[in-house]
Design a protein around this motif. Structure first.
Motif, PDB file in Angstrom:
ATOM      1  N   HIS A  68     -58.628 -50.537 -18.246  1.00  0.00           N
ATOM      2  CA  HIS A  68     -59.972 -50.974 -19.013  1.00  0.00           C
ATOM      3  C   HIS A  68     -60.742 -52.097 -18.323  1.00  0.00           C
ATOM      4  O   HIS A  68     -61.953 -51.952 -18.183  1.00  0.00           O
ATOM      5  CB  HIS A  68     -59.468 -51.568 -20.554  1.00  0.00           C
ATOM      6  CG  HIS A  68     -60.642 -52.118 -21.325  1.00  0.00           C
ATOM      7  ND1 HIS A  68     -61.618 -51.129 -21.721  1.00  0.00           N
ATOM      8  CD2 HIS A  68     -61.168 -53.175 -21.521  1.00  0.00           C
ATOM      9  CE1 HIS A  68     -62.597 -51.779 -22.372  1.00  0.00           C
ATOM     10  NE2 HIS A  68     -62.395 -53.140 -22.102  1.00  0.00           N
ATOM     11  N   TYR A  69     -60.065 -53.025 -17.656  1.00  0.00           N
ATOM     12  CA  TYR A  69     -60.726 -54.245 -16.924  1.00  0.00           C
ATOM     13  C   TYR A  69     -61.097 -53.975 -15.544  1.00  0.00           C
ATOM     14  O   TYR A  69     -61.783 -54.823 -14.880  1.00  0.00           O
ATOM     15  CB  TYR A  69     -59.960 -55.579 -17.218  1.00  0.00           C
ATOM     16  CG  TYR A  69     -60.012 -56.104 -18.689  1.00  0.00           C
ATOM     17  CD1 TYR A  69     -61.128 -56.552 -19.332  1.00  0.00           C
ATOM     18  CD2 TYR A  69     -58.884 -55.854 -19.450  1.00  0.00           C
ATOM     19  CE1 TYR A  69     -61.294 -56.879 -20.457  1.00  0.00           C
ATOM     20  CE2 TYR A  69     -58.668 -56.378 -20.762  1.00  0.00           C
ATOM     21  CZ  TYR A  69     -60.017 -56.957 -21.404  1.00  0.00           C
ATOM     22  OH  TYR A  69     -60.230 -57.333 -22.548  1.00  0.00           O
ATOM     23  N   LEU A  70     -60.307 -53.287 -14.864  1.00  0.00           N
ATOM     24  CA  LEU A  70     -60.442 -53.056 -13.478  1.00  0.00           C
ATOM     25  C   LEU A  70     -61.347 -51.926 -13.142  1.00  0.00           C
ATOM     26  O   LEU A  70     -62.171 -51.912 -12.051  1.00  0.00           O
ATOM     27  CB  LEU A  70     -59.115 -52.601 -12.794  1.00  0.00           C
ATOM     28  CG  LEU A  70     -58.937 -52.378 -11.475  1.00  0.00           C
ATOM     29  CD1 LEU A  70     -59.350 -54.027 -10.668  1.00  0.00           C
ATOM     30  CD2 LEU A  70     -57.757 -52.107 -11.141  1.00  0.00           C
ATOM     31  N   GLU A  71     -61.462 -51.021 -14.080  1.00  0.00           N
ATOM     32  CA  GLU A  71     -62.543 -49.739 -13.644  1.00  0.00           C
ATOM     33  C   GLU A  71     -63.961 -50.086 -13.574  1.00  0.00           C
ATOM     34  O   GLU A  71     -64.619 -49.882 -12.610  1.00  0.00           O
ATOM     35  CB  GLU A  71     -62.276 -48.487 -14.743  1.00  0.00           C
ATOM     36  CG  GLU A  71     -62.775 -47.472 -14.452  1.00  0.00           C
ATOM     37  CD  GLU A  71     -64.297 -46.981 -14.844  1.00  0.00           C
ATOM     38  OE1 GLU A  71     -64.944 -46.416 -14.238  1.00  0.00           O
ATOM     39  OE2 GLU A  71     -64.697 -47.814 -15.613  1.00  0.00           O
ATOM     40  N   PRO A  72     -64.511 -50.800 -14.535  1.00  0.00           N
ATOM     41  CA  PRO A  72     -65.797 -51.178 -14.275  1.00  0.00           C
ATOM     42  C   PRO A  72     -66.281 -52.020 -12.954  1.00  0.00           C
ATOM     43  O   PRO A  72     -67.269 -51.542 -12.253  1.00  0.00           O
ATOM     44  CB  PRO A  72     -66.359 -52.237 -15.312  1.00  0.00           C
ATOM     45  CG  PRO A  72     -65.320 -51.796 -16.562  1.00  0.00           C
ATOM     46  CD  PRO A  72     -63.890 -51.549 -15.748  1.00  0.00           C
ATOM     47  N   PRO A  73     -65.368 -53.173 -12.439  1.00  0.00           N
ATOM     48  CA  PRO A  73     -65.777 -53.666 -11.192  1.00  0.00           C
ATOM     49  C   PRO A  73     -65.721 -52.794 -10.040  1.00  0.00           C
ATOM     50  O   PRO A  73     -66.476 -52.719  -9.040  1.00  0.00           O
ATOM     51  CB  PRO A  73     -65.004 -54.985 -11.051  1.00  0.00           C
ATOM     52  CG  PRO A  73     -64.023 -54.763 -12.002  1.00  0.00           C
ATOM     53  CD  PRO A  73     -64.523 -53.880 -13.093  1.00  0.00           C
ATOM     54  N   VAL A  74     -64.685 -51.998 -10.119  1.00  0.00           N
ATOM     55  CA  VAL A  74     -64.540 -50.756  -9.072  1.00  0.00           C
ATOM     56  C   VAL A  74     -65.702 -49.946  -9.084  1.00  0.00           C
ATOM     57  O   VAL A  74     -66.102 -49.426  -8.162  1.00  0.00           O
ATOM     58  CB  VAL A  74     -63.073 -50.133  -9.112  1.00  0.00           C
ATOM     59  CG1 VAL A  74     -62.987 -48.978  -8.217  1.00  0.00           C
ATOM     60  CG2 VAL A  74     -61.994 -51.035  -9.063  1.00  0.00           C
ATOM     61  N   LEU A  75     -65.930 -49.476 -10.128  1.00  0.00           N
ATOM     62  CA  LEU A  75     -67.328 -48.678 -10.141  1.00  0.00           C
ATOM     63  C   LEU A  75     -68.329 -49.254  -9.691  1.00  0.00           C
ATOM     64  O   LEU A  75     -69.295 -48.620  -8.900  1.00  0.00           O
ATOM     65  CB  LEU A  75     -67.507 -48.113 -11.662  1.00  0.00           C
ATOM     66  CG  LEU A  75     -68.737 -47.271 -12.147  1.00  0.00           C
ATOM     67  CD1 LEU A  75     -68.563 -45.947 -11.170  1.00  0.00           C
ATOM     68  CD2 LEU A  75     -68.909 -47.194 -13.502  1.00  0.00           C
ATOM     69  N   ASN A  76     -68.489 -50.565 -10.098  1.00  0.00           N
ATOM     70  CA  ASN A  76     -69.714 -51.271  -9.642  1.00  0.00           C
ATOM     71  C   ASN A  76     -69.829 -51.263  -8.038  1.00  0.00           C
ATOM     72  O   ASN A  76     -70.745 -51.164  -7.385  1.00  0.00           O
ATOM     73  CB  ASN A  76     -69.923 -52.711 -10.333  1.00  0.00           C
ATOM     74  CG  ASN A  76     -70.650 -52.505 -11.794  1.00  0.00           C
ATOM     75  OD1 ASN A  76     -71.067 -51.506 -11.994  1.00  0.00           O
ATOM     76  ND2 ASN A  76     -70.081 -53.560 -12.233  1.00  0.00           N
ATOM     77  N   PHE A  77     -68.463 -51.456  -7.412  1.00  0.00           N
ATOM     78  CA  PHE A  77     -68.309 -51.776  -6.066  1.00  0.00           C
ATOM     79  C   PHE A  77     -68.768 -50.372  -5.308  1.00  0.00           C
ATOM     80  O   PHE A  77     -69.386 -50.385  -4.334  1.00  0.00           O
ATOM     81  CB  PHE A  77     -66.910 -51.994  -5.830  1.00  0.00           C
ATOM     82  CG  PHE A  77     -66.430 -51.981  -4.209  1.00  0.00           C
ATOM     83  CD1 PHE A  77     -66.859 -53.038  -3.448  1.00  0.00           C
ATOM     84  CD2 PHE A  77     -65.738 -50.725  -3.673  1.00  0.00           C
ATOM     85  CE1 PHE A  77     -66.548 -52.683  -2.107  1.00  0.00           C
ATOM     86  CE2 PHE A  77     -65.438 -50.538  -2.563  1.00  0.00           C
ATOM     87  CZ  PHE A  77     -65.881 -51.688  -1.525  1.00  0.00           C
ATOM     88  N   PHE A  78     -68.251 -49.169  -5.852  1.00  0.00           N
ATOM     89  CA  PHE A  78     -68.513 -47.911  -5.169  1.00  0.00           C
ATOM     90  C   PHE A  78     -70.137 -47.726  -5.371  1.00  0.00           C
ATOM     91  O   PHE A  78     -70.657 -47.044  -4.305  1.00  0.00           O
ATOM     92  CB  PHE A  78     -67.673 -46.704  -5.790  1.00  0.00           C
ATOM     93  CG  PHE A  78     -66.341 -46.613  -5.095  1.00  0.00           C
ATOM     94  CD1 PHE A  78     -66.134 -46.328  -3.911  1.00  0.00           C
ATOM     95  CD2 PHE A  78     -65.230 -46.970  -6.113  1.00  0.00           C
ATOM     96  CE1 PHE A  78     -64.855 -46.158  -3.416  1.00  0.00           C
ATOM     97  CE2 PHE A  78     -63.940 -46.905  -5.616  1.00  0.00           C
ATOM     98  CZ  PHE A  78     -63.813 -46.431  -4.271  1.00  0.00           C
TER      99      PHE A  78
END
Length: 115
Positions: free
Chosen positions: A58-68
């Motif tokens: 839940h918490y790791l996916e949004p920043p990783v998505l923003n990174f990509f």
């Protein structure tokens, strides 16, 4: 079948299968506890693993998505594909380490006494 029911059944089957393999193959000398006591301990460790996995996703996916999206300037769909898979790999890795060490040193700690 509703997703929650299917997920619950698959989790329970996986825990029972993994427990059987660990009890009879990986740690065959682990017999100081009753079968059901050790299964309960194993189940709790795996339940805690799920409790670690869900917030990690839940918490790791949004920043990783923003990174990509930001670094590779890909479409949202492609960035989402990579973010989901990378986040899932990270969560699986963390939970795998958790499950191994806690099961080895709590659920199956009695093998140290037989060596």
């Amino acid at each position: 079948m509703p997703l929650v029911y299917a997920g619950t059944i698959s989790f329970t089957c996986a825990v029972i299968s993994n427990f059987i393999w660990n009890r009879f193959w990986t740690y065959p000398e682990s017999r100081s506890r009753t079968l059901f006591s050790q299964l309960g301990m194993f189940f709790l460790v795996n339940l805690a693993g799920v409790a670690i996995r869900i917030p990690t996703l839940h918490y790791l996916e949004p920043p990783v998505l923003n990174f990509f999206e930001g670094v590779f300037h890909t479409s949202h769909k492609i960035a989402e594909f990579y973010a989901n898979n990378l986040t899932l790999a990270a969560a699986v890795g963390v939970v795998m380490i958790w499950n191994f060490f806690v099961n080895r040193y709590w659920t199956y700690n009695d093998i140290d006494k037989t060596e």
